[in-house]
Design a protein around this motif. Structure first.
Motif, PDB file in Angstrom:
ATOM      1  N   ALA A  75       1.004  -1.060   0.221  1.00  0.00           N
ATOM      2  CA  ALA A  75       0.171  -0.099   0.201  1.00  0.00           C
ATOM      3  C   ALA A  75       1.121   0.970   0.004  1.00  0.00           C
ATOM      4  O   ALA A  75       0.697   1.776  -0.321  1.00  0.00           O
ATOM      5  CB  ALA A  75      -0.680   0.150   1.121  1.00  0.00           C
ATOM      6  N   GLN A  76       2.030   1.029   0.532  1.00  0.00           N
ATOM      7  CA  GLN A  76       3.148   2.464   1.275  1.00  0.00           C
ATOM      8  C   GLN A  76       3.301   2.379  -0.068  1.00  0.00           C
ATOM      9  O   GLN A  76       4.076   3.879  -1.247  1.00  0.00           O
ATOM     10  CB  GLN A  76       4.295   1.706   2.052  1.00  0.00           C
ATOM     11  N   ASN A  77       4.028   1.677  -1.647  1.00  0.00           N
ATOM     12  CA  ASN A  77       4.463   1.552  -2.721  1.00  0.00           C
ATOM     13  C   ASN A  77       3.805   1.844  -3.906  1.00  0.00           C
ATOM     14  O   ASN A  77       4.467   2.044  -4.881  1.00  0.00           O
ATOM     15  CB  ASN A  77       5.496   0.445  -2.345  1.00  0.00           C
ATOM     16  N   THR A  78       2.527   1.494  -3.879  1.00  0.00           N
ATOM     17  CA  THR A  78       1.907   1.400  -4.945  1.00  0.00           C
ATOM     18  C   THR A  78       1.401   3.027  -5.704  1.00  0.00           C
ATOM     19  O   THR A  78       1.049   3.918  -4.539  1.00  0.00           O
ATOM     20  CB  THR A  78       0.207   0.830  -4.919  1.00  0.00           C
ATOM     21  N   ASP A  79       1.535   3.474  -7.238  1.00  0.00           N
ATOM     22  CA  ASP A  79       1.275   4.530  -7.254  1.00  0.00           C
ATOM     23  C   ASP A  79      -0.014   4.576  -8.573  1.00  0.00           C
ATOM     24  O   ASP A  79      -0.507   5.663  -8.857  1.00  0.00           O
ATOM     25  CB  ASP A  79       2.543   5.010  -8.654  1.00  0.00           C
ATOM     26  N   ALA A  80      -1.077   3.508  -7.465  1.00  0.00           N
ATOM     27  CA  ALA A  80      -2.668   3.762  -8.087  1.00  0.00           C
ATOM     28  C   ALA A  80      -3.491   4.779  -7.083  1.00  0.00           C
ATOM     29  O   ALA A  80      -3.041   5.171  -6.614  1.00  0.00           O
ATOM     30  CB  ALA A  80      -2.944   2.456  -7.998  1.00  0.00           C
ATOM     31  N   ASP A  81      -3.861   5.088  -8.842  1.00  0.00           N
ATOM     32  CA  ASP A  81      -4.592   6.235  -8.050  1.00  0.00           C
ATOM     33  C   ASP A  81      -5.775   6.053  -6.634  1.00  0.00           C
ATOM     34  O   ASP A  81      -6.175   6.260  -5.817  1.00  0.00           O
ATOM     35  CB  ASP A  81      -6.129   6.539  -9.395  1.00  0.00           C
ATOM     36  N   VAL A  82      -6.206   4.479  -6.149  1.00  0.00           N
ATOM     37  CA  VAL A  82      -7.540   3.626  -5.921  1.00  0.00           C
ATOM     38  C   VAL A  82      -6.765   2.641  -5.386  1.00  0.00           C
ATOM     39  O   VAL A  82      -6.853   1.620  -6.380  1.00  0.00           O
ATOM     40  CB  VAL A  82      -8.708   3.544  -6.564  1.00  0.00           C
ATOM     41  N   ILE A  83      -6.388   2.310  -4.264  1.00  0.00           N
ATOM     42  CA  ILE A  83      -6.777   0.989  -3.524  1.00  0.00           C
ATOM     43  C   ILE A  83      -7.785   0.458  -3.171  1.00  0.00           C
ATOM     44  O   ILE A  83      -8.366   1.353  -2.405  1.00  0.00           O
ATOM     45  CB  ILE A  83      -5.975   1.188  -2.892  1.00  0.00           C
ATOM     46  N   VAL A  84      -8.269  -0.522  -3.495  1.00  0.00           N
ATOM     47  CA  VAL A  84      -9.211  -1.666  -3.049  1.00  0.00           C
ATOM     48  C   VAL A  84      -8.869  -2.688  -2.026  1.00  0.00           C
ATOM     49  O   VAL A  84      -8.444  -3.499  -2.743  1.00  0.00           O
ATOM     50  CB  VAL A  84     -10.498  -2.176  -4.388  1.00  0.00           C
ATOM     51  N   MET A  85      -9.597  -2.307  -1.335  1.00  0.00           N
ATOM     52  CA  MET A  85      -8.956  -3.355   0.348  1.00  0.00           C
ATOM     53  C   MET A  85      -9.416  -4.330   0.065  1.00  0.00           C
ATOM     54  O   MET A  85     -11.177  -4.740   0.968  1.00  0.00           O
ATOM     55  CB  MET A  85      -8.361  -2.932   1.713  1.00  0.00           C
ATOM     56  N   ALA A  86      -9.176  -5.427  -0.287  1.00  0.00           N
ATOM     57  CA  ALA A  86      -9.930  -6.654  -0.041  1.00  0.00           C
ATOM     58  C   ALA A  86      -9.497  -7.787   1.472  1.00  0.00           C
ATOM     59  O   ALA A  86      -8.671  -9.007   1.160  1.00  0.00           O
ATOM     60  CB  ALA A  86     -10.177  -7.724  -1.199  1.00  0.00           C
ATOM     61  N   GLY A  87      -9.965  -7.388   2.435  1.00  0.00           N
ATOM     62  CA  GLY A  87      -9.759  -7.381   3.567  1.00  0.00           C
ATOM     63  C   GLY A  87     -10.548  -6.525   4.819  1.00  0.00           C
ATOM     64  O   GLY A  87     -11.524  -6.913   3.957  1.00  0.00           O
ATOM     65  N   VAL A  88     -10.234  -6.659   5.938  1.00  0.00           N
ATOM     66  CA  VAL A  88     -10.987  -5.750   6.912  1.00  0.00           C
ATOM     67  C   VAL A  88     -10.674  -4.315   6.559  1.00  0.00           C
ATOM     68  O   VAL A  88      -9.490  -4.043   6.309  1.00  0.00           O
ATOM     69  CB  VAL A  88     -10.702  -6.627   8.232  1.00  0.00           C
ATOM     70  N   HIS A  89     -11.447  -4.237   7.752  1.00  0.00           N
ATOM     71  CA  HIS A  89     -11.128  -1.989   8.023  1.00  0.00           C
ATOM     72  C   HIS A  89     -10.105  -1.695   8.503  1.00  0.00           C
ATOM     73  O   HIS A  89      -9.395  -0.616   7.817  1.00  0.00           O
ATOM     74  CB  HIS A  89     -12.807  -1.673   8.817  1.00  0.00           C
ATOM     75  N   PHE A  90      -9.343  -1.852   9.296  1.00  0.00           N
ATOM     76  CA  PHE A  90      -7.838  -1.604   9.760  1.00  0.00           C
ATOM     77  C   PHE A  90      -6.660  -1.534   8.851  1.00  0.00           C
ATOM     78  O   PHE A  90      -6.622  -0.644   9.181  1.00  0.00           O
ATOM     79  CB  PHE A  90      -7.409  -2.476  10.924  1.00  0.00           C
ATOM     80  N   MET A  91      -7.199  -2.684   8.243  1.00  0.00           N
ATOM     81  CA  MET A  91      -6.210  -2.711   7.085  1.00  0.00           C
ATOM     82  C   MET A  91      -6.994  -1.574   5.487  1.00  0.00           C
ATOM     83  O   MET A  91      -5.644  -0.978   5.297  1.00  0.00           O
ATOM     84  CB  MET A  91      -6.480  -4.211   5.980  1.00  0.00           C
ATOM     85  N   ALA A  92      -7.423  -1.309   5.325  1.00  0.00           N
ATOM     86  CA  ALA A  92      -7.469   0.115   4.623  1.00  0.00           C
ATOM     87  C   ALA A  92      -7.255   1.259   5.287  1.00  0.00           C
ATOM     88  O   ALA A  92      -6.427   2.212   4.711  1.00  0.00           O
ATOM     89  CB  ALA A  92      -9.054  -0.303   4.421  1.00  0.00           C
ATOM     90  N   GLU A  93      -7.691   1.229   6.596  1.00  0.00           N
ATOM     91  CA  GLU A  93      -7.011   2.338   7.609  1.00  0.00           C
ATOM     92  C   GLU A  93      -5.613   2.553   7.341  1.00  0.00           C
ATOM     93  O   GLU A  93      -5.238   3.515   7.627  1.00  0.00           O
ATOM     94  CB  GLU A  93      -7.416   2.417   8.934  1.00  0.00           C
ATOM     95  N   THR A  94      -4.800   1.371   7.250  1.00  0.00           N
ATOM     96  CA  THR A  94      -3.373   1.531   7.581  1.00  0.00           C
ATOM     97  C   THR A  94      -2.883   1.945   5.942  1.00  0.00           C
ATOM     98  O   THR A  94      -1.898   2.819   5.884  1.00  0.00           O
ATOM     99  CB  THR A  94      -2.928  -0.035   7.517  1.00  0.00           C
ATOM    100  N   ALA A  95      -3.330   1.686   4.599  1.00  0.00           N
ATOM    101  CA  ALA A  95      -3.887   1.313   3.732  1.00  0.00           C
ATOM    102  C   ALA A  95      -3.455   3.261   3.455  1.00  0.00           C
ATOM    103  O   ALA A  95      -3.071   3.654   2.551  1.00  0.00           O
ATOM    104  CB  ALA A  95      -4.029   0.767   2.900  1.00  0.00           C
ATOM    105  N   LYS A  96      -5.036   4.181   4.295  1.00  0.00           N
ATOM    106  CA  LYS A  96      -4.371   5.247   3.836  1.00  0.00           C
ATOM    107  C   LYS A  96      -3.579   5.940   4.124  1.00  0.00           C
ATOM    108  O   LYS A  96      -2.850   6.941   3.822  1.00  0.00           O
ATOM    109  CB  LYS A  96      -6.122   5.849   4.396  1.00  0.00           C
ATOM    110  N   MET A  97      -3.121   5.331   5.944  1.00  0.00           N
ATOM    111  CA  MET A  97      -2.546   5.823   6.459  1.00  0.00           C
ATOM    112  C   MET A  97      -1.149   5.710   5.900  1.00  0.00           C
ATOM    113  O   MET A  97      -0.537   6.840   5.556  1.00  0.00           O
ATOM    114  CB  MET A  97      -1.966   5.264   7.764  1.00  0.00           C
ATOM    115  N   LEU A  98      -0.550   5.060   5.188  1.00  0.00           N
ATOM    116  CA  LEU A  98       0.525   5.216   4.374  1.00  0.00           C
ATOM    117  C   LEU A  98       0.440   5.300   2.772  1.00  0.00           C
ATOM    118  O   LEU A  98       1.364   5.801   2.513  1.00  0.00           O
ATOM    119  CB  LEU A  98       1.397   3.443   4.580  1.00  0.00           C
ATOM    120  N   ASN A  99      -0.752   6.106   2.518  1.00  0.00           N
ATOM    121  CA  ASN A  99      -0.628   6.090   1.180  1.00  0.00           C
ATOM    122  C   ASN A  99      -1.831   8.092   1.081  1.00  0.00           C
ATOM    123  O   ASN A  99      -2.983   7.050   0.564  1.00  0.00           O
ATOM    124  CB  ASN A  99      -0.727   5.235  -0.045  1.00  0.00           C
TER     125      ASN A  99
END
Ligand code: 13P
Ligand code: SF4
Length: 326
Positions: A75-99
C-alpha cells in the motif's frame, strides 16, 4: 458437467480455482470478474487481497496478495490512484495512513475485527499512565486512533523482531493477549497485555489438534500466533499467514494442518497441489463480507472511501513506518 465455454480469458482463470469453485458457481462470478478488470483499468486501481479472501477474489481479481505486513508495504509503494482493500477495515485504514494521496476503498464498511474492536485510544492512554516509560507496541489489527497512541506497530510476521528491537525487559503489547503471550514465550520479554482475542483463532483447542494428529499420521501443524499459547505449544510451527505460505513452499508435499482461517488452505492448495491440506478451520465473518459483487460495486460507485483525521493519521503513520523500517 461441460467445460465452461472459452470467452475472454476468464476460462484460464477458472483453471486456477476449478478444484475449489464448482462450475455452476463460477458462472455467477464471470461477469463480475470481467467488469472488475475493466473498472480497474479505467480507475487506475489495484486490489489488495489478504490471504483469508476467498479463492475467486484472491486468485482471480487481486493484484497484490499477502499477509498484513505485505499489504501494508505494498500500500505504501503503489502509485495507483485507487486502492481497493479486499480485507478488513483496519487494513484499509493502514493503507490510507501509508498512502494518503490514494483513494482507499473498502467494499463493506462492516468488515471489522474482534481485536480492533477490543480497545480504544483512551484505553491506551490509561495503560501509559499506569506503566510510565514502558513502550507501547500495538498490533496492526487496531483502529487508526489506537495506532496514533502507540510507539510502534507490529504484525504477526514481525512481532518478535519489533519487540526485541526496543531493548527493554518489559513491553506493553496490545490488544491481542495470545499474540503477546506467544511472543513472551519466544523472547523472554515480559508483556503487559490486554484481553483482546481474535474470534477465529481463540476457538481452536489443543484437544482438536491432538485428535487430528491421531487421525492423520505424519501431520505437520502450523498455527497462527493469534491462537491461545496452549494451541501453539502443541503445534510444530507458528507464524503469520505469509510465514505459513513460506513453510509450505519450502517443505514440498506432506500433510499439513493450518490452524487458522478457512480460505488460507484453499488459497495455498492452488499454489501447492502436491501438499495435502487437512481442513478443520474457522471462518472469519468479517473477511467473508468482501465478495466479487461488492468489489465491483465499490469500483463502480467509489464506495466506501476510507478517510482519516489528518493529525491522527500522521501520528499513526509514525508508529506504522517505525515498524516498516525494522
Ligand atoms: P497475518 O496475515 O498478518 O498473519 O494476520 C492474520 C489476521 O488475522 C489478519 O486479520
Ligand atoms: Fe480479526 Fe481474527 Fe478476522 Fe483476522 S481473522 S480479521 S484477527 S477477527
Amino acid at each position: 458437467m461441460n467445460q465452461i465455454a472459452p470467452r475472454d480469458g476468464t476460462d484460464g482463470l477458472y483453471d486456477r480455482v476449478r478444484h475449489l469453485v464448482p462450475e455452476m458457481e463460477w458462472e455467477t462470478f464471470v461477469e463480475d470478474i470481467r467488469a472488475i478488470e475493466v473498472l480497474k483499468r479505467e480507475r487506475n486501481a489495484v486490489i489488495l487481497a489478504h490471504n483469508y479472501q476467498t479463492p475467486e477474489i484472491f486468485h482471480c481479481v487481486s493484484d497484490i496478495r499477502g499477509d498484513s505486513l505485505a499489504l501494508a508495504r505494498e500500500a505504501q509503494n503503489t502509485d495507483a490512484d485507487v486502492i481497493v482493500m479486499a480485507g478488513v477495515h483496519f487494513m484499509a485504514e493502514t493503507a490510507k495512513m501509508l498512502n494518503p494521496h490514494s483513494t482507499v476503498l473498502i467494499p463493506d464498511l462492516k468488515a471489522g475485527c474482534s481485536l480492533a474492536d477490543s480497545i480504544t485510544g483512551a484505553d491506551v492512554r490509561l495503560l501509559r499512565q499506569r506503566y510510565p516509560g514502558v513502550p507501547v507496541v500495538t498490533y496492526v489489527n487496531t483502529s487508526a486512533e489506537v495506532k496514533a497512541e502507540s510507539d510502534i506497530c507490529c504484525t504477526s510476521g514481525n512481532a518478535k523482531r519489533v519487540v526485541e528491537s526496543l531493548g527493554t525487559d518489559r513491553v506493553i503489547m496490545i490488544p491481542d493477549e495470545y499474540l503477546a503471550r506467544n511472543i513472551e514465550a519466544e523472547t523472554g520479554i515480559r508483556m503487559i497485555t490486554w484481553a483482546g482475542h481474535c474470534e477465529v483463532h481463540e476457538r481452536f483447542t489443543p484437544g482438536e489438534i491432538e485428535r487430528m494428529r491421531a487421525d492423520h499420521p505424519g501431520l505437520v501443524v502450523l498455527a497462527h500466533p493469534e491462537c491461545p499459547p496452549e494451541v501453539v505449544a502443541v503445534s510444530d510451527f507458528s507464524g503469520s499467514t505469509a510465514m505459513m505460505d513460506d513453510y509450505v513452499r519450502d517443505h514440498k508435499g506432506g500433510r499439513i494442518l493450518l490452524v487458522t482461517e478457512c480460505s488460507m488452505s484453499d488459497n495455498l492448495a492452488v499454489r501447492y497441489p502436491q501438499t495435502e491440506f487437512i481442513r478443520p478451520c474457522n471462518m472469519c465473518p468479517h473477511m467473508k463480507r468482501i465478495t466479487l459483487a461488492n468489489i465491483r460495486q465499490s469500483l463502480e460507485n467509489m464506495t466506501h472511501e476510507v478517510t482519516l483525521d489528518p493529525a491522527m493519521a500522521s501520528r499513526g503513520r509514525r508508529a506504522v513506518e517505525r515498524m516498516l523500517a525494522i
